[in-house]
Design a protein around this motif. Structure first.
Motif, PDB file in Angstrom:
ATOM      1  N   LYS A   1       0.846  -1.162  -0.134  1.00 34.21           N
ATOM      2  CA  LYS A   1       0.116  -0.048  -0.036  1.00 34.21           C
ATOM      3  C   LYS A   1       0.816   1.402  -0.057  1.00 34.21           C
ATOM      4  CE  LYS A   1      -4.018  -2.004   0.701  1.00 34.21           C
ATOM      5  NZ  LYS A   1      -5.254  -1.974  -0.182  1.00 34.21           N
ATOM      6  N   ALA A   2       0.409   2.350  -0.709  1.00 38.70           N
ATOM      7  CA  ALA A   2       1.102   3.613  -0.765  1.00 38.70           C
ATOM      8  C   ALA A   2      -0.065   4.540  -0.840  1.00 38.70           C
ATOM      9  CB  ALA A   2       2.156   3.624  -1.896  1.00 38.70           C
ATOM     10  N   VAL A   3       0.398   5.986  -0.829  1.00 40.77           N
ATOM     11  CA  VAL A   3      -0.467   6.944  -0.750  1.00 40.77           C
ATOM     12  C   VAL A   3       0.201   8.038  -2.075  1.00 40.77           C
ATOM     13  CG1 VAL A   3      -1.462   9.211   0.184  1.00 40.77           C
ATOM     14  CG2 VAL A   3      -1.129   7.051   1.606  1.00 40.77           C
ATOM     15  N   LEU A   4      -1.205   8.305  -2.816  1.00 39.52           N
ATOM     16  CA  LEU A   4      -0.866   9.130  -3.906  1.00 39.52           C
ATOM     17  C   LEU A   4      -1.215  10.516  -3.677  1.00 39.52           C
ATOM     18  CD1 LEU A   4      -1.783   8.595  -7.721  1.00 39.52           C
ATOM     19  CD2 LEU A   4      -2.733  10.425  -6.592  1.00 39.52           C
ATOM     20  N   VAL A   5      -0.619  11.580  -3.659  1.00 40.21           N
ATOM     21  CA  VAL A   5      -0.815  12.877  -3.531  1.00 40.21           C
ATOM     22  C   VAL A   5      -0.761  13.656  -4.866  1.00 40.21           C
ATOM     23  CG1 VAL A   5      -0.317  14.883  -1.781  1.00 40.21           C
ATOM     24  CG2 VAL A   5       0.369  12.602  -1.291  1.00 40.21           C
ATOM     25  N   THR A   6      -1.977  14.290  -5.214  1.00 38.74           N
ATOM     26  CA  THR A   6      -2.255  15.117  -6.170  1.00 38.74           C
ATOM     27  C   THR A   6      -1.529  16.466  -5.893  1.00 38.74           C
ATOM     28  OG1 THR A   6      -4.312  15.963  -5.813  1.00 38.74           O
ATOM     29  CG2 THR A   6      -4.314  13.901  -6.953  1.00 38.74           C
ATOM     30  N   ASN A   7      -1.553  17.236  -7.019  1.00 41.26           N
ATOM     31  CA  ASN A   7      -1.180  18.637  -6.919  1.00 41.26           C
ATOM     32  C   ASN A   7      -1.770  19.691  -6.067  1.00 41.26           C
ATOM     33  OD1 ASN A   7       1.580  18.844  -8.252  1.00 41.26           O
ATOM     34  ND2 ASN A   7       0.637  19.376 -10.481  1.00 41.26           N
TER      35      ASN A   7
ATOM     36  N   VAL B   1      -9.213  11.076 -11.180  1.00 39.10           N
ATOM     37  CA  VAL B   1      -8.525  11.768 -10.227  1.00 39.10           C
ATOM     38  C   VAL B   1      -6.836  12.322 -10.657  1.00 39.10           C
ATOM     39  CG1 VAL B   1      -7.493  12.007  -7.950  1.00 39.10           C
ATOM     40  CG2 VAL B   1      -9.640  10.808  -8.389  1.00 39.10           C
ATOM     41  N   VAL B   2      -6.544  11.515 -11.498  1.00 34.94           N
ATOM     42  CA  VAL B   2      -5.337  12.086 -12.358  1.00 34.94           C
ATOM     43  C   VAL B   2      -5.474  11.676 -13.735  1.00 34.94           C
ATOM     44  CG1 VAL B   2      -3.588  11.510 -10.331  1.00 34.94           C
ATOM     45  CG2 VAL B   2      -4.294   9.505 -12.022  1.00 34.94           C
ATOM     46  N   SER B   3      -4.763  12.540 -14.639  1.00 33.26           N
ATOM     47  CA  SER B   3      -4.629  12.280 -15.954  1.00 33.26           C
ATOM     48  C   SER B   3      -3.257  12.212 -16.552  1.00 33.26           C
ATOM     49  CB  SER B   3      -5.257  13.779 -16.632  1.00 33.26           C
ATOM     50  OG  SER B   3      -6.714  13.690 -16.196  1.00 33.26           O
ATOM     51  N   VAL B   4      -2.873  11.906 -17.452  1.00 35.97           N
ATOM     52  CA  VAL B   4      -2.017  11.645 -18.285  1.00 35.97           C
ATOM     53  C   VAL B   4      -1.305  13.161 -18.528  1.00 35.97           C
ATOM     54  CG1 VAL B   4      -0.476  11.181 -20.412  1.00 35.97           C
ATOM     55  CG2 VAL B   4      -2.513   9.635 -19.754  1.00 35.97           C
ATOM     56  N   GLY B   5       0.056  13.192 -17.587  1.00 36.03           N
ATOM     57  CA  GLY B   5       0.870  14.363 -17.851  1.00 36.03           C
ATOM     58  C   GLY B   5       0.966  15.067 -16.375  1.00 36.03           C
ATOM     59  N   ASP B   6      -0.128  14.576 -15.667  1.00 37.54           N
ATOM     60  CA  ASP B   6      -0.416  15.345 -14.310  1.00 37.54           C
ATOM     61  C   ASP B   6       1.043  15.002 -13.568  1.00 37.54           C
ATOM     62  OD1 ASP B   6      -2.798  16.290 -14.874  1.00 37.54           O
ATOM     63  OD2 ASP B   6      -3.809  14.811 -13.313  1.00 37.54           O
ATOM     64  N   GLN B   7       1.352  15.831 -12.679  1.00 35.64           N
ATOM     65  CA  GLN B   7       2.656  15.466 -11.477  1.00 35.64           C
ATOM     66  C   GLN B   7       1.768  15.115 -10.393  1.00 35.64           C
ATOM     67  OE1 GLN B   7       5.319  18.657 -11.252  1.00 35.64           O
ATOM     68  NE2 GLN B   7       5.518  19.342 -13.362  1.00 35.64           N
TER      69      GLN B   7
ATOM     70  N   GLY C   1      10.632  12.405  -4.394  1.00 32.69           N
ATOM     71  CA  GLY C   1      10.485  13.430  -5.643  1.00 32.69           C
ATOM     72  C   GLY C   1       9.086  13.171  -6.267  1.00 32.69           C
ATOM     73  N   ARG C   2       9.235  13.680  -7.183  1.00 31.58           N
ATOM     74  CA  ARG C   2       7.838  13.757  -8.028  1.00 31.58           C
ATOM     75  C   ARG C   2       7.766  13.034  -9.126  1.00 31.58           C
ATOM     76  NH1 ARG C   2       4.097  17.572  -7.167  1.00 31.58           N
ATOM     77  NH2 ARG C   2       4.738  19.382  -5.683  1.00 31.58           N
ATOM     78  N   PHE C   3       6.597  12.239  -9.705  1.00 29.14           N
ATOM     79  CA  PHE C   3       6.268  11.624 -10.970  1.00 29.14           C
ATOM     80  C   PHE C   3       5.252  12.196 -11.812  1.00 29.14           C
ATOM     81  CE2 PHE C   3       7.441   9.252  -7.057  1.00 29.14           C
ATOM     82  CZ  PHE C   3       8.307   8.319  -7.484  1.00 29.14           C
ATOM     83  N   VAL C   4       5.538  11.616 -13.220  1.00 26.30           N
ATOM     84  CA  VAL C   4       4.489  12.443 -14.126  1.00 26.30           C
ATOM     85  C   VAL C   4       3.787  11.044 -14.439  1.00 26.30           C
ATOM     86  CG1 VAL C   4       4.432  13.181 -16.569  1.00 26.30           C
ATOM     87  CG2 VAL C   4       6.370  14.159 -14.809  1.00 26.30           C
TER      88      VAL C   4
END
Length: 94
Positions: free
Chosen positions: A15-21, A51-57, A72-75
Motif C-alpha cells: 500500500k502507498a498514498v498518491l498525493v495530487t497537486n 482523479v489523475v490524467s496523463v501528464g499530471d505531476q 520526488g515527483r512523478f509524471v
C-alpha cells in the motif's frame, strides 16, 4: 520472450498514498517498480472519477518503507482502467 525495456521491472506489492497537486490523497496498491518509474493500481471509484490524467505531476508516499519511492515527483505516463504508470521526474542541477 520479447522485452522492449532495457531495465527490468521488479514486482513490488504494498500500500502507498498518491498525493495530487491539489493535495488530494488516495490509497493505491503498488504493482511494480523500476529505476525510472512505478506501476500501481487505483481503486475503481478513483479511476472512474479520473482523479489523475496523463501528464499530471504527483507525489507518492510509502509509510512502511520511506526510501522505496523516494521523495520526488512523478509524471503520469499512462492509464489503463485502474492501472497507472508513472515516470520519475529528473531534476537538473547546474
Amino acid at each position: 520472450m520479447f522485452n522492449r525495456r532495457a531495465l527490468l521491472r521488479e514486482l513490488q506489492t504494498g500500500k502507498a498514498v498518491l498525493v495530487t497537486n491539489s493535495g488530494r490523497e488516495l490509497d493505491i496498491n503498488l504493482y511494480d517498480i523500476s529505476p525510472r518509474g512505478i506501476g500501481f493500481e487505483m481503486a475503481v471509484g478513483a479511476a472512474r472519477t479520473k482523479v489523475v490524467s496523463v501528464g499530471d505531476q504527483i507525489r507518492l508516499r510509502c509509510s512502511w518503507n520511506q526510501r522505496l519511492l523516494g521523495g520526488g515527483r512523478f509524471v503520469v505516463q499512462n492509464i489503463k482502467g485502474q492501472r497507472v504508470g508513472v515516470r520519475k521526474m529528473v531534476v537538473n542541477i547546474i
